[in-house]
Scaffold this motif. Structure first.
Motif, short mmCIF file in Angstrom:
data_model
loop_
_atom_site.label_atom_id
_atom_site.label_comp_id
_atom_site.label_asym_id
_atom_site.label_seq_id
_atom_site.Cartn_x
_atom_site.Cartn_y
_atom_site.Cartn_z
N LEU A 1 24.81 -12.18 1.78
CA LEU A 1 24.58 -10.85 1.24
C LEU A 1 23.27 -10.80 0.45
O LEU A 1 22.47 -9.87 0.58
CB LEU A 1 25.75 -10.43 0.36
N VAL A 2 23.04 -11.84 -0.37
CA VAL A 2 21.82 -11.90 -1.18
C VAL A 2 20.59 -12.09 -0.28
O VAL A 2 19.52 -11.52 -0.54
CB VAL A 2 21.92 -13.03 -2.23
N VAL A 3 20.74 -12.88 0.78
CA VAL A 3 19.65 -13.00 1.76
C VAL A 3 19.29 -11.61 2.28
O VAL A 3 18.11 -11.24 2.40
CB VAL A 3 20.05 -13.92 2.93
N GLY A 4 20.31 -10.82 2.59
CA GLY A 4 20.07 -9.47 3.09
C GLY A 4 19.35 -8.59 2.08
O GLY A 4 18.52 -7.76 2.46
N ILE A 5 19.66 -8.76 0.80
CA ILE A 5 18.98 -7.98 -0.24
C ILE A 5 17.47 -8.27 -0.21
O ILE A 5 16.64 -7.36 -0.32
CB ILE A 5 19.57 -8.27 -1.63
N GLY A 6 17.12 -9.54 -0.07
CA GLY A 6 15.71 -9.90 0.02
C GLY A 6 15.06 -9.33 1.27
O GLY A 6 13.94 -8.81 1.23
N ILE A 7 15.78 -9.39 2.39
CA ILE A 7 15.24 -8.87 3.64
C ILE A 7 15.07 -7.35 3.56
O ILE A 7 14.14 -6.78 4.13
CB ILE A 7 16.15 -9.25 4.82
N GLY A 8 15.98 -6.70 2.82
CA GLY A 8 15.92 -5.24 2.72
C GLY A 8 14.64 -4.72 2.09
O GLY A 8 14.27 -3.55 2.29
N ALA A 9 13.96 -5.56 1.31
CA ALA A 9 12.71 -5.14 0.66
C ALA A 9 11.49 -5.40 1.52
O ALA A 9 10.36 -5.28 1.04
CB ALA A 9 12.58 -5.87 -0.69
N LEU A 10 11.69 -5.73 2.79
CA LEU A 10 10.57 -6.13 3.65
C LEU A 10 9.61 -4.99 3.96
O LEU A 10 8.44 -5.25 4.30
CB LEU A 10 11.11 -6.69 4.98
N SER A 11 10.06 -3.75 3.88
CA SER A 11 9.13 -2.67 4.19
C SER A 11 8.00 -2.58 3.16
O SER A 11 6.93 -2.04 3.45
CB SER A 11 9.87 -1.33 4.28
N GLY A 12 8.23 -3.12 1.94
CA GLY A 12 7.17 -3.14 0.92
C GLY A 12 5.94 -3.91 1.36
O GLY A 12 4.82 -3.37 1.36
N PRO A 13 6.08 -5.18 1.76
CA PRO A 13 4.90 -5.92 2.24
C PRO A 13 4.31 -5.34 3.51
O PRO A 13 3.09 -5.42 3.72
CB PRO A 13 5.44 -7.35 2.47
N TYR A 14 5.14 -4.74 4.36
CA TYR A 14 4.61 -4.12 5.58
C TYR A 14 3.71 -2.93 5.22
O TYR A 14 2.63 -2.75 5.81
CB TYR A 14 5.76 -3.66 6.47
N ASP A 15 4.14 -2.13 4.25
CA ASP A 15 3.31 -1.01 3.79
C ASP A 15 2.03 -1.52 3.13
O ASP A 15 0.96 -0.91 3.26
CB ASP A 15 4.08 -0.14 2.80
N LEU A 16 2.14 -2.64 2.41
CA LEU A 16 0.95 -3.25 1.79
C LEU A 16 -0.08 -3.59 2.85
O LEU A 16 -1.27 -3.30 2.71
CB LEU A 16 1.35 -4.49 1.01
N LEU A 17 0.38 -4.22 3.93
CA LEU A 17 -0.54 -4.57 5.02
C LEU A 17 -1.15 -3.32 5.64
O LEU A 17 -2.36 -3.28 5.90
CB LEU A 17 0.20 -5.39 6.08
N ALA A 18 -0.34 -2.29 5.86
CA ALA A 18 -0.84 -1.06 6.48
C ALA A 18 -1.93 -0.43 5.62
O ALA A 18 -2.91 0.12 6.15
CB ALA A 18 0.31 -0.07 6.68
N GLU A 19 -1.79 -0.51 4.29
CA GLU A 19 -2.75 0.10 3.39
C GLU A 19 -4.01 -0.75 3.20
O GLU A 19 -5.00 -0.28 2.64
CB GLU A 19 -2.09 0.38 2.04
N LEU A 20 -3.98 -2.00 3.64
CA LEU A 20 -5.15 -2.87 3.55
C LEU A 20 -5.95 -2.93 4.84
O LEU A 20 -7.00 -3.57 4.89
CB LEU A 20 -4.72 -4.29 3.16
#
Length: 536
Positions: A170-189
């Motif tokens: 479940l905790v692994v999933g919590i970390g994975i759930g925040a993955l859109s943050g780094p993806y947006d970071l890449l898109a903005e760079l």
């Protein structure tokens, strides 16, 4: 009388050219529209109202990134690798669930709950954590995501019993759930012209991650070693982000942290080997940095509320529909493939671990994701985001239904998996392009959360329906994605939410020439200066 419509849609009446000029110069961002007696005067230029006065030129982050000097190892490459490794960790940590039911030693395990535990965590992480990227920044959320996946993945391999194992997944999933943050970071760079293909390259890492559990399964059948090996990519990911990542300059601008944004962009220039004087670039002090967006709200609930405002709903409703179908369809296909080739593998759970899985067919199906990503990589710019999703989701639905009815099972599992990977890759790419910077993290997080709801439900369908019934259900849901994807705008410029749209800009250009003639009659000097981005 001059009427100026500002970015916050509040009108102010100014009764002289001097007041108009003062308002223009004092704004941090350019004005959205300028009206003269109810008519658009000039929408896309900064104007000189007096030939003796000087107005600063302005530049946006995409313009500055586009002007980056060439180098052998650009910063965007290290960013792509970092986010790609995080995607690889996500893939390996999730897809190992396909194999764990046959490897874990405990009796009376709730298999559907086991397969859904990570998705429950992803839903929690995406809804509660990723919106914080709009408040505290993309980088802190990226670091938290990779560190959480690393720690929880290692702890799950040390679990003494099934309930603790469920908790760690479940905790692994919590970390994975925040993955859109780094993806947006890449898109903005990324510069706009390079964004499409660079973001698609991240999906190759996902496919590589889906192969890792299969590789580790051939090396060991010990569930503790197997789970530990699947968590190791997270260590590389966390280290890379810690050392090399920077904050998004675009996000910094929405927070009015302009000097930090300028410093970050200078650092990126130096990474590219630039050793000259910044007076020769768009980063010189006389150039103002401007953003497409209004200031990001520091209250998470305000950004959430923005997603459901009337002008944004035409984008968020079909977007969330696509993401739900994406989550249900992709993971449903993966779990259904494992079930089919486990049953065809011969002896199920009775014949020993060596004969549980038809690893050749499963590997071919996973490898087909490379095919799907490659095809869409070559066609994304010519077909566009919307058509790419339409075609890919259609082929995926057809492949799933034929595979489940035992018609060319291996062949159509390859076609279905390739098409599903192509379509979901474009969905990931398309999402940050139709959401504004100020609430992009929140919107992407909610879309990701909706996908996790679909992913959470699919194990119950695959586990409780027949193969034909589950395949039919997955195919129907995938066809819904075809309908929803067609309702999305191609990009933020095309939408009617704080953007002009191509048609609108063309009409404005026609109006501009007519109204400039009237401006000359009024005796005003409207000499165009440096172009400036309109507030979107």
């Amino acid at each position: 009388m001059w009427r100026i419509i500002r970015s916050d849609f509040q009108a102010r009446l100014l009764d002289s050219g001097d007041l108009f000029e003062e308002a223009l110069l004092s704004e941090d961002r350019p004005l959205r529209r300028v009206y003269h007696r109810g008519h658009i005067l000039i929408p896309l230029s900064v104007m000189r109202l007096n030939e003796h006065q000087d107005i600063k030129s302005a530049a946006t982050v995409p313009e500055i990134l586009t002007a980056l000097p060439e180098c052998s190892f650009p910063y965007t490459t290290i960013c792509t690798v970092s986010v790609g490794l995080l995607s690889l960790s996500d893939s390996s940590e999730v897809l190992l669930l396909s194999f764990l039911p046959e490897l874990l030693p405990w009796d009376n395990m709730n298999i559907p709950l086991l397969m859904s535990s990570t998705f429950i965590g992803e839903l929690i992480g995406s809804v509660l954590l990723t919106p914080l990227a709009d408040i505290y920044g993309r980088r802190p959320v990226s670091l938290f995501s990779s560190f959480t996946i690393l720690c929880a993945g290692i702890l799950s391999s040390l679990s003494p019993n099934f309930p603790i194992f469920l908790l760690t997944r479940l905790v692994v999933g919590i970390g994975i759930g925040a993955l859109s943050g780094p993806y947006d970071l890449l898109a903005e760079l990324l510069p706009p012209k390079a964004r499409g293909k660079k973001l698609l390259e991240v999906q190759y890492y996902w496919t590589l991650g889906s192969l890792l559990p299969i590789l580790f399964l051939t090396l060991t059948k010990n569930w503790r070693v197997f789970t530990f090996l699947c968590s190791l990519p997270s260590f590389i990911t966390f280290t890379t982000f810690l050392v090399y990542s920077c904050e998004s300059p675009e996000w910094l601008l929405t927070q009015r942290r302009n000097e930090e944004a300028r410093t970050t962009l200078k650092w990126i220039y130096k990474w590219h080997g630039y050793k000259g004087n910044f007076e020769d670039t768009l980063l010189k002090p006389s150039v103002s940095l401007v953003s497409h967006d209004s200031k990001s709200d520091t209250k998470c609930l305000s950004n959430v509320h923005r997603l459901f405002e009337r002008d944004v709903l035409p984008v968020t409703v079909p977007l969330f529909m696509v993401w739900f179908c994406f989550g249900f369809g992709y993971y449903g296909l993966v779990f259904l493939t494992s079930r089919i080739f486990t049953e065809e593998g011969g002896e199920g759970g009775e014949g020993g671990n060596e004969e549980i899985f038809d690893t050749v067919s499963i590997t071919l199906s996973a490898l087909s994701e490379f095919l799907g990503t490659t095809v869409v990589w070559f066609t994304i710019d010519s077909l566009g985001r919307r058509k790419s999703q339409t075609f890919s989701y259609t082929f995926a639905a057809i492949g799933v239904i034929l595979m489940s009815f035992n018609i060319g099972t291996t062949f159509f599992s390859i076609i279905g998996r390739a098409a599903m990977m192509a379509s979901t890759s474009v969905t990931w790419l398309h999402t940050p392009e139709v959401l504004q910077t100020s609430y992009r993290g929140t919107g992407h997080a909610f879309a990701n959360g909706v996908a996790r709801v679909g992913a959470f439900l699919c194990p119950y369908v695959v586990g409780n329906f027949s193969v034909k019934g589950a395949g039919t259900f997955i195919s129907l849901v995938t066809f819904i994605a075809v309908f929803a994807a067609n309702k999305l705008p191609e990009s933020v410029e095309e939408r009617g939410v704080g953007g002009e749209g191509k048609k609108g800009r063309e009409e404005d250009e026609e109006t501009e020439m007519i109204e400039l003639d009237h401006a000359d009659e009024e005796g005003m000097d409207m000499t165009p200066m440096a172009p400036v981005m309109i507030e979107l």
